[in-house]
Design a protein around this motif. Structure first.
Motif, short mmCIF file in Angstrom:
data_model
loop_
_atom_site.label_atom_id
_atom_site.label_comp_id
_atom_site.label_asym_id
_atom_site.label_seq_id
_atom_site.Cartn_x
_atom_site.Cartn_y
_atom_site.Cartn_z
N LEU A 57 0.80 -1.23 0.00
CA LEU A 57 0.00 0.00 0.00
C LEU A 57 0.84 1.27 0.00
O LEU A 57 0.34 2.34 -0.35
N LEU A 58 2.09 1.17 0.40
CA LEU A 58 2.92 2.36 0.57
C LEU A 58 2.88 3.36 -0.61
O LEU A 58 2.75 4.57 -0.37
N PRO A 59 2.96 2.88 -1.86
CA PRO A 59 2.98 3.86 -2.95
C PRO A 59 1.71 4.72 -3.02
O PRO A 59 1.72 5.79 -3.62
N SER A 60 0.64 4.24 -2.39
CA SER A 60 -0.63 4.98 -2.45
C SER A 60 -0.88 5.82 -1.21
O SER A 60 -2.00 6.30 -1.00
N THR A 61 0.14 6.00 -0.40
CA THR A 61 -0.05 6.75 0.84
C THR A 61 0.50 8.17 0.71
O THR A 61 1.11 8.52 -0.29
N GLY A 62 0.27 8.97 1.73
CA GLY A 62 0.85 10.31 1.78
C GLY A 62 -0.08 11.40 1.28
O GLY A 62 0.22 12.59 1.42
#
Lengths: 369, 369
Positions: free
Chosen positions: B80-85
Motif C-alpha cells: 500500500l505504501l505507494p498509495s499513501t501520503g
C-alpha cells in the motif's frame, strides 16, 4: 589533604557541605614536571586532594579522544565515583548578550566570599578546536578566573553535542570529587544544548534581557519546559524599570501558560550582574529549590532518573556506532533509511533487515572474518 | 474501483486531492463470510478499492500481536505504501472535558458535506483491552459514526505508548491508501502522547476551555512546543465572553513567550463545537498552514524527518528487545543499570560491558548454543 568520605562534615546553612570545601581551601598546585605521566592512582589522589594542576589534567584526560586516554579516564572516574554527588548543580542558559559571564563572575565571587568553592563548566556546541567559541572568553570572568576558590574551564571542543555534554558531565563529577560544592554549567540557547544542561542539573536558570524598545525577547518554546528560575538581567539605571516590566509580563504569561498551582512554578526575578543588585536573591531562589528537592526526598530520584536516561542514551549511541562499524550492518542501515524515506519499505520491515545484517556480521566475527 | 496512481486527480481548492475521494465515495462494504481469511492481495486490493469491511480488517491485522499477523501486516503495508501520503494529517489534543468528540463530530460532518472523506483515529495510552478508554466512546461522535464518508476507529489497546503510536501511524497509512484525504488523530494530553501526535501530523491543534471562575486552564509546558493552532472551545451562550477573554490572554502570553515574528506563530481561536460556530474557521487555519507548508516546499522534508525519526526510534526499540532476548546481554544490562544508579560504575564502562555481552551472545548463536 585527607580523602574525606562522602557525607562527613557539618551541614551548612544551605544544606551543602562547606566543611570539606574549607578543609581543602588551602590546597595549592603541586609543582610537577609538565610532561610527567600520571598514573591512575596519581590522578585519583590528586583530584581528591583538590590539587588544581591534577584536576586540570584529569579533565584534559577526559576530553582526550585518544583511545588509551579514554580507557585511563574511565578508570579514574571509577575511582572517583564514591566521592561525587555532593554539590549543588546549577544549569545556566541565555542568549549571547544576556550577560552570563558578568553574572557568573558576580555570583561566583559572592559564593566564594561565603566559603563556597565553585566550579564553572560550559557546554558550547559551537566550539571549535582552533578557537572561536561563544562561551570561550573566560577573561570576561576576570575576578573569578583569578580566585583560588573557583575553577573555570572552557567547553570541550569539537564533536557532537552528545559527546561534549558527556565530557562536561564527567568533568562535573571530577570537580565534585575535588571538593567543589557548587558546580555551574553554562550554555548558549542553541539547539538541544538546553536539554543537555537540564539533564545534568538540579536547578535550571535562564538569563534574559528586555529587548530594545517595546519588544520583549521571547523565550524559546523548548526552554519553557526546562527552566526553574527566569532572570531578567541588566536591571540597572534607565533599564531598571524596563526590566521590572519585562519580569511582570513573563510572570503573567507563565501563569496563563501553566495555570495556577505552586508545583513546578517558574520563579521570575530581576537583577543587575553589573552592580550585583539582586544577584544574591537569584542564588537564594536556586538554593531554596534545591533544599525543597532534598527535603521532599526528590533529589536522589531526580538524579537517578538523569543517570538512567544518560545510560540509555549512551547505550543507543554505542549500538549506533556498532552498526556503523560493521560493514554489512552499516550498508543495510543506509539502504534501510533510503528505502523508508523514499516510501518503498515500511520502517518495521527495514529495521528487521538491519538487525539481520547485524547478527550476520557478528556471527561472522566468531569465524575470524 | 480502479487503483488510481498517486498524484492524479484535479487539485482541490484546498490543495487536497478531492477527485480520488469522490471517485470512491460510492464504495460499499462487500459482503463476505466473516471468517474468510484474506490473502495479502485481497487486503491490498480491498483497501485500495475503499472497501470499508476490508479496511477495518486490515487495521485489525495491524493491531494484532500474533507474529503471523504481524508478518502479513507488514507485507500489506509494503503493497500500500505507494498509495499513501495524500492526506492532510491533523493532530488533535485536549484534556478530557474540552469537547474533542463534539468538535470532531461537528468538523467531520462539515468536511464530508464538502466532498471530503475523513478518517478519525486515536492514540490513547490509557486504553485497556477490556474496555475503559478515555477516548473509547465513539458514540459521542454520533453523526460521524454513521456517515458513509467518514471512518472512525478507536485507539489500539494495550502495550506501550510507542507500540500504540506505531499501530495508529500504520493505520493512518492504510486509510490514506483507501482514499481518505483527511486523517485526524486525536489523543488526550497524557504523558508523551502529544509528542507522538506531533511526530505524525502536519498540523497540531490543541483544544482548551476556559476554567471555572477566573482561573485559566493552563497549557502543559511540553505542549506549547508542539501546537500550531490553539482553540478555546465552548464559546456559546454565557461562556462566549469568557472564551474570548481566555483566547486574548493566551495570545498575549504566547507573544511574550515567543517574541515577535511570524514564524511558527501559534494561532489562537475560539469556537463552539456544540453550535458549530467558529469550527469551520479552525479548519481554514489548519488548511492555510498546510498550504503554506506545501507552497514553501516544507511538507515533504517535514514528513521525511518524521519518518527518519520514526525509523531510528524503531531501530532503538528493536535493539533494546534484542538485548532483552539474549540472556547474557539482558543480565549484563540489568547489572549495568544497577551499577550506574548505585554510583559504582561510570556509564561508559557499564555500556561497554553490555556490548561485550551482546557480542558474546551473538557469536554463541552461530555455534548453535
Amino acid at each position: 589533604m585527607t580523602n574525606r568520605a562522602p557525607g562527613e562534615g557539618e551541614a551548612s546553612r544551605f544544606g551543602i557541605s562547606v566543611a570539606k570545601a574549607r578543609a581543602c581551601a588551602g590546597a595549592s598546585a603541586t609543582a610537577r614536571p609538565a610532561r610527567m605521566n600520571l598514573s591512575i592512582d596519581d590522578f585519583a589522589r590528586g583530584v581528591l586532594a583538590a590539587d588544581r594542576a591534577v584536576l586540570g589534567r584529569a579533565i584534559s584526560l577526559i576530553e582526550s579522544t585518544l583511545p588509551a586516554d579514554e580507557a585511563i579516564a574511565q578508570q579514574v572516574l571509577e575511582r572517583l565515583l564514591p566521592s561525587t554527588g555532593h554539590s549543588l548543580r546549577i544549569g545556566l542558559t541565555g542568549t549571547p548578550g544576556a550577560g552570563k559571564s558578568t553574572f557568573i563572575d558576580s555570583l561566583g565571587t559572592m559564593l566564594t566570599e561565603r566559603g563556597h568553592r565553585i566550579a564553572v563548566l560550559a557546554i558550547d556546541p559551537t566550539s571549535r578546536v582552533s578557537g572561536g567559541s561563544i562561551l570561550g572568553d573566560r577573561t570576561r570572568m576576570s575576578r573569578l578566573s583569578n580566585n583560588p576558590h573557583a575553577f573555570v574551564r572552557p567547553s570541550p571542543s569539537g564533536g557532537t553535542l552528545g559527546g561534549i555534554a558527556r565530557k562536561t558531565r564527567e568533568a562535573m563529577l571530577v570537580c565534585e570529587a575535588a571538593g567543589f560544592d557548587i558546580v555551574l554549567i553554562e550554555t548558549v540557547g542553541v539547539g538541544q544544548s538546553e536539554t543537555a544542561i537540564a539533564d545534568m542539573s538540579d536547578v535550571v536558570v535562564a538569563l534574559s534581557i528586555p529587548g530594545a524598545g517595546d519588544e520583549l525577547q521571547g523565550i524559546k518554546r523548548g526552554l519553557l519546559e526546562l527552566v526553574d528560575v527566569l532572570v531578567v538581567n541588566k536591571a540597572e539605571g534607565d533599564n531598571a524599570a524596563k526590566a521590572r516590566t519585562a519580569a511582570a509580563e513573563y510572570t503573567a504569561a507563565l501563569r496563563v501558560m501553566r495555570g495556577e498551582g505552586d508545583r513546578s512554578r517558574v520563579a521570575v526575578l530581576t537583577c543587575s550582574a553589573l552592580t550585583g543588585d539582586g544577584v544574591w536573591q537569584v542564588f537564594e531562589e536556586v538554593r531554596s529549590r534545591y533544599a525543597s528537592l532534598r527535603a521532599s526526598g526528590s533529589l536522589e530520584p531526580r538524579r537517578r532518573n538523569q543517570d538512567r536516561h544518560w545510560l540509555r542514551s549512551l547505550l543507543h549511541e554505542r549500538l549506533d556506532r556498532l552498526l556503523l562499524d560493521l560493514p554489512g550492518a552499516r550498508s543495510a542501515f543506509t539502504d534501510a533509511e533510503a528505502a523508508v524515506l523514499e516510501g518503498r519499505t515500511p520502517p518495521v520491515v527495514a529495521v528487521e533487515r538491519v538487525i539481520n545484517a547485524l547478527r550476520t556480521d557478528l556471527r561472522g566475527e566468531s569465524r575470524g572474518y
